[in-house]
Structures are given as structure tokens and as C-alpha cells.
Design a protein around this motif. Structure first.
Motif, mmCIF file in Angstrom:
data_model
loop_
_atom_site.group_PDB
_atom_site.id
_atom_site.type_symbol
_atom_site.label_atom_id
_atom_site.label_comp_id
_atom_site.label_asym_id
_atom_site.label_seq_id
_atom_site.Cartn_x
_atom_site.Cartn_y
_atom_site.Cartn_z
ATOM 1 N N GLN A 1 -64.457 129.822 18.000
ATOM 2 C CA GLN A 1 -63.567 130.692 17.217
ATOM 3 C C GLN A 1 -64.101 132.117 17.145
ATOM 4 O O GLN A 1 -63.333 133.058 17.021
ATOM 5 C CB GLN A 1 -63.438 130.080 15.816
ATOM 6 N N SER A 2 -65.393 132.291 17.269
ATOM 7 C CA SER A 2 -65.989 133.626 17.135
ATOM 8 C C SER A 2 -65.943 134.439 18.438
ATOM 9 O O SER A 2 -66.206 135.628 18.427
ATOM 10 C CB SER A 2 -67.449 133.489 16.675
ATOM 11 N N GLU A 3 -65.577 133.800 19.562
ATOM 12 C CA GLU A 3 -65.540 134.518 20.848
ATOM 13 C C GLU A 3 -64.221 135.239 21.050
ATOM 14 O O GLU A 3 -63.174 134.751 20.655
ATOM 15 C CB GLU A 3 -65.713 133.525 22.002
ATOM 16 N N LYS B 1 -52.023 140.910 30.050
ATOM 17 C CA LYS B 1 -53.212 140.293 29.471
ATOM 18 C C LYS B 1 -53.536 140.972 28.152
ATOM 19 O O LYS B 1 -53.276 142.158 27.978
ATOM 20 C CB LYS B 1 -54.396 140.419 30.423
ATOM 21 N N VAL B 2 -54.119 140.182 27.256
ATOM 22 C CA VAL B 2 -54.521 140.725 25.970
ATOM 23 C C VAL B 2 -55.803 140.013 25.539
ATOM 24 O O VAL B 2 -55.991 138.829 25.830
ATOM 25 C CB VAL B 2 -53.387 140.560 24.912
ATOM 26 N N ARG B 3 -56.703 140.751 24.895
ATOM 27 C CA ARG B 3 -57.926 140.158 24.341
ATOM 28 C C ARG B 3 -57.570 139.559 22.980
ATOM 29 O O ARG B 3 -56.902 140.198 22.166
ATOM 30 C CB ARG B 3 -59.024 141.208 24.180
ATOM 31 N N VAL B 4 -58.010 138.327 22.764
ATOM 32 C CA VAL B 4 -57.682 137.617 21.526
ATOM 33 C C VAL B 4 -58.935 136.958 20.953
ATOM 34 O O VAL B 4 -59.902 136.704 21.663
ATOM 35 C CB VAL B 4 -56.614 136.520 21.761
ATOM 36 N N ILE B 5 -58.871 136.692 19.656
ATOM 37 C CA ILE B 5 -59.840 135.785 19.041
ATOM 38 C C ILE B 5 -59.050 134.538 18.681
ATOM 39 O O ILE B 5 -57.834 134.582 18.504
ATOM 40 C CB ILE B 5 -60.532 136.400 17.802
ATOM 41 N N LEU B 6 -59.730 133.419 18.606
ATOM 42 C CA LEU B 6 -59.057 132.156 18.332
ATOM 43 C C LEU B 6 -58.985 131.874 16.842
ATOM 44 O O LEU B 6 -59.906 132.221 16.093
ATOM 45 C CB LEU B 6 -59.802 131.021 19.031
#
Length: 181
Positions: A175-177, A112-117
Motif C-alpha cells: 500500500q505504501s508503494e 498512464k498515471v502514478r497511483v498509490i494503492l
């Protein structure tokens, strides 16, 4: 598990029933690929109602909505949708956990990885959506770009480097999440 792979069965109710009964006599879990939608030749759900009990015909996930979940001869039977992306997502959400549970083991954790869109994801409320994404690193942040959503777009699975799960009662992700992929 050790798969028993059957030949393609034509859309003939008796031939499907014969193959399904044979599979139920030989396997601990039966997965039927295609034939789980609402077409005039989609006999799977009718045969499963005759041989056992259909628990669910249609789930609130996309892709994968036409999935059938049933029990026959005390065994789980899953009718996977025919579209490739729907089939893979349905298998991952329903069949994979059953196979692990029957073996008494936990499924391995996924990376798993944290991403922004890179752009907003718009989603229909009431349906849990699995969005295939490409992931790249820009400076110290991972950025995910949504791939085409179609259930028949096999290349979206081949090119995907991750999947983002959009909750059922969400209208999407901005997009900001920052989200998990």
C-alpha cells in the motif's frame, strides 16, 4: 485488421480442424477463442501441433495462463482462454502487438498515471499479474483500489479504470508503494 468472424464451432475435433484450416487459408493471424485449457474437449493444442507447431501452451500471466501460442502455415495462431478477463488480457498481451507489428506500426501509447494503492495487492511469485483497479483522486494523489481478481468476472473489466501490472517475481505491491496504472 479486418476480422473474419466464424460461427461457434462445437467441441468436435474434425469441425475445429476444418474451421482452423479455412481460417489459415483466409487470414494472416488466427485467434481461437476458448478451447485452450486442459479439459478433455480442449482439442485446439492437439490440432495446432498437427497443422503446425505449438510454441507455448500456457504462459505465466494471470489472468490468461492457458494461452496457446503457435505457428501454422507460417502464420501466428493464438488460442485465447475462454474466461472473459483472461481472453481480454491475453489478446492485449499477444494478439494486439502481432497485429501492429504485421502492419509495421508501433502500438499507440496508453494513458498512464502514478497511483498509490488503497490496500496491498498480494500476488503469487512466478506469475505476472494484471490487476484491474478503480482510480480516484484524493487531494493531489491518485489512489487505486483493486477490483475482484477472478478471470470470469467480466464486471471487473467494465468497472476498471486502470490495470496495474505486478511483476512475475514479486509477492505483490504494498500500500505504501507508488506504481504505474
Amino acid at each position: 485488421g479486418i476480422p473474419l468472424v466464424y460461427e461457434i464451432v462445437p467441441d468436435d475435433i474434425e469441425k475445429i480442424k476444418t474451421s482452423l484450416v479455412d481460417a489459415l487459408n483466409k487470414a494472416e493471424v488466427v485467434v481461437i477463442n476458448a478451447g485452450s485449457s486442459a479439459g478433455s474437449k480442449d482439442y485446439t493444442v492437439h490440432i495446432l501441433n498437427e497443422l503446425g507447431k505449438v510454441l507455448v501452451h500456457g504462459v505465466s500471466i494471470m489472468p490468461g495462463k492457458p494461452t496457446v501460442l503457435a505457428v501454422a502455415q507460417g502464420k501466428p495462431v493464438i488460442g485465447n482462454p475462454g474466461y472473459p478477463v483472461s481472453s481480454v488480457i491475453s489478446f492485449d498481451q499477444f494478439v494486439r502487438p502481432i497485429i501492429y507489428r504485421l502492419q509495421g506500426i508501433e502500438p499507440p501509447e496508453r494513458n498512464k498515471v502514478r497511483v498509490i494503492l488503497s490496500k496491498d495487492i498480494v500476488s503469487k511469485p512466478g506469475i505476472e499479474e494484471f490487476v484491474r483497479v478503480n482510480i480516484g483522486k484524493i487531494k493531489n494523489r491518485y489512489v487505486a483500489t483493486p477490483l475482484p481478481k477472478g478471470a470470469g468476472i467480466l464486471t471487473s473489466l467494465i468497472k476498471a479504470e486502470g490495470i496495474i501490472r505486478v511483476e512475475a517475481f514479486s509477492e505483490g505491491i504494498s500500500q505504501s508503494e507508488e506504481v504505474e496504472a
